[in-house]
Design a protein around this motif. Structure first.
Motif, PDB file in Angstrom:
ATOM      1  N   ALA A 152       0.876  -1.260   0.225  1.00  0.00           N
ATOM      2  CA  ALA A 152      -0.214   0.206   0.265  1.00  0.00           C
ATOM      3  C   ALA A 152       0.897   1.551   0.125  1.00  0.00           C
ATOM      4  O   ALA A 152       0.674   2.437  -0.508  1.00  0.00           O
ATOM      5  CB  ALA A 152      -1.089   0.068   1.392  1.00  0.00           C
TER       6      ALA A 152
ATOM      7  N   LEU B 256       2.419   1.400  -3.251  1.00  0.00           N
ATOM      8  CA  LEU B 256       1.020   2.056  -4.622  1.00  0.00           C
ATOM      9  C   LEU B 256       1.346   3.672  -4.221  1.00  0.00           C
ATOM     10  O   LEU B 256       1.125   4.544  -5.313  1.00  0.00           O
ATOM     11  CB  LEU B 256      -0.122   1.550  -4.114  1.00  0.00           C
ATOM     12  N   VAL B 257       0.775   4.025  -3.109  1.00  0.00           N
ATOM     13  CA  VAL B 257       0.524   5.454  -2.781  1.00  0.00           C
ATOM     14  C   VAL B 257       1.926   6.485  -3.024  1.00  0.00           C
ATOM     15  O   VAL B 257       2.011   7.457  -3.990  1.00  0.00           O
ATOM     16  CB  VAL B 257       0.985   5.436  -0.933  1.00  0.00           C
TER      17      VAL B 257
ATOM     18  N   ARG C  96      -3.288   4.802  -8.762  1.00  0.00           N
ATOM     19  CA  ARG C  96      -4.230   4.431  -7.600  1.00  0.00           C
ATOM     20  C   ARG C  96      -5.280   4.125  -7.264  1.00  0.00           C
ATOM     21  O   ARG C  96      -5.192   2.605  -6.772  1.00  0.00           O
ATOM     22  CB  ARG C  96      -5.745   4.694  -9.277  1.00  0.00           C
ATOM     23  N   LEU C  97      -5.465   4.802  -5.642  1.00  0.00           N
ATOM     24  CA  LEU C  97      -6.478   3.821  -4.809  1.00  0.00           C
ATOM     25  C   LEU C  97      -7.804   4.343  -4.493  1.00  0.00           C
ATOM     26  O   LEU C  97      -7.984   5.083  -4.497  1.00  0.00           O
ATOM     27  CB  LEU C  97      -5.634   4.680  -3.320  1.00  0.00           C
TER      28      LEU C  97
ATOM     29  N   LEU D  70      -5.015   0.342   6.619  1.00  0.00           N
ATOM     30  CA  LEU D  70      -3.889   1.242   5.693  1.00  0.00           C
ATOM     31  C   LEU D  70      -3.736   2.866   6.388  1.00  0.00           C
ATOM     32  O   LEU D  70      -2.751   3.140   5.905  1.00  0.00           O
ATOM     33  CB  LEU D  70      -5.328   1.295   4.650  1.00  0.00           C
TER      34      LEU D  70
ATOM     35  N   ILE E 101      -0.662   5.290   5.369  1.00  0.00           N
ATOM     36  CA  ILE E 101      -1.145   6.199   3.844  1.00  0.00           C
ATOM     37  C   ILE E 101      -2.042   7.488   4.456  1.00  0.00           C
ATOM     38  O   ILE E 101      -2.808   7.584   5.454  1.00  0.00           O
ATOM     39  CB  ILE E 101      -2.826   4.814   3.466  1.00  0.00           C
TER      40      ILE E 101
ATOM     41  N   ARG F 214      -5.643  10.802   1.944  1.00  0.00           N
ATOM     42  CA  ARG F 214      -5.930   9.924   0.328  1.00  0.00           C
ATOM     43  C   ARG F 214      -6.706   8.839   0.402  1.00  0.00           C
ATOM     44  O   ARG F 214      -7.469   7.950  -0.280  1.00  0.00           O
ATOM     45  CB  ARG F 214      -4.326   9.249   0.257  1.00  0.00           C
ATOM     46  N   LEU F 215      -7.125   8.248   1.792  1.00  0.00           N
ATOM     47  CA  LEU F 215      -8.378   7.491   2.420  1.00  0.00           C
ATOM     48  C   LEU F 215      -9.452   7.826   2.105  1.00  0.00           C
ATOM     49  O   LEU F 215     -10.539   7.778   0.930  1.00  0.00           O
ATOM     50  CB  LEU F 215      -7.777   7.038   3.319  1.00  0.00           C
TER      51      LEU F 215
ATOM     52  N   ALA G 213      -9.532   7.721  -1.960  1.00  0.00           N
ATOM     53  CA  ALA G 213     -10.147   6.648  -2.037  1.00  0.00           C
ATOM     54  C   ALA G 213     -11.679   6.173  -2.571  1.00  0.00           C
ATOM     55  O   ALA G 213     -12.096   5.414  -2.940  1.00  0.00           O
ATOM     56  CB  ALA G 213      -9.269   5.468  -1.620  1.00  0.00           C
TER      57      ALA G 213
END
Length: 120
Positions: A9, A12-13, A18-19, A46, A51, A55-56, A59
């Motif tokens: 995770a 990725l971020v 893309r989350l 997450l 993260i 961003r969460l 998402a």
């Protein structure tokens, strides 16, 4: 031993991936899907993985709507969009536990008290 999910995770971020949040997986070895609980159980690790909370939130809202090309109807609070959203008692930009502080839910513009959603 490293938490491979957290590492993936973060990678990725950090690399512009893309989350997208989805809550279709049961939280345990059950056939049921407790509404809301699984989502919260997915968001917590997450956040612990580092993260950013912004961003969460994206998402779970606009990023998911854009991915499915539904952002003209969903994903943000705007005029002429479908009003489906939880009203939280705390800010999800300050702590992930805010997602467990649902005060009310708006479904297609109709406000429902949390108590109205409880099993009888």
């Amino acid at each position: 031993m490293a938490d491979h999910g957290a590492l993936a995770a973060r990678y990725l971020v950090a690399h512009g991936g893309r989350l997208i949040f989805g809550s279709d997986t049961p939280s345990g070895p059950t056939f049921g899907h407790p509404p809301g609980l699984n989502g919260f159980l997915e968001l917590e690790p997450l956040a612990r993985a580092g993260i950013p909370l912004v961003r969460l939130l994206a998402a779970a809202t606009i990023a998911a709507a854009r991915t499915f090309r539904l952002d003209s109807l969903y994903g943000t609070v705007e005029t002429n969009k479908v009003a489906n959203l939880p009203l939280l008692g705390a800010s999800p930009l300050e702590k992930v536990e805010a997602y467990d502080a649902i005060d009310r839910v708006v479904v297609r513009g109709k406000v429902l008290e949390r108590s109205a959603l409880a099993a009888r």
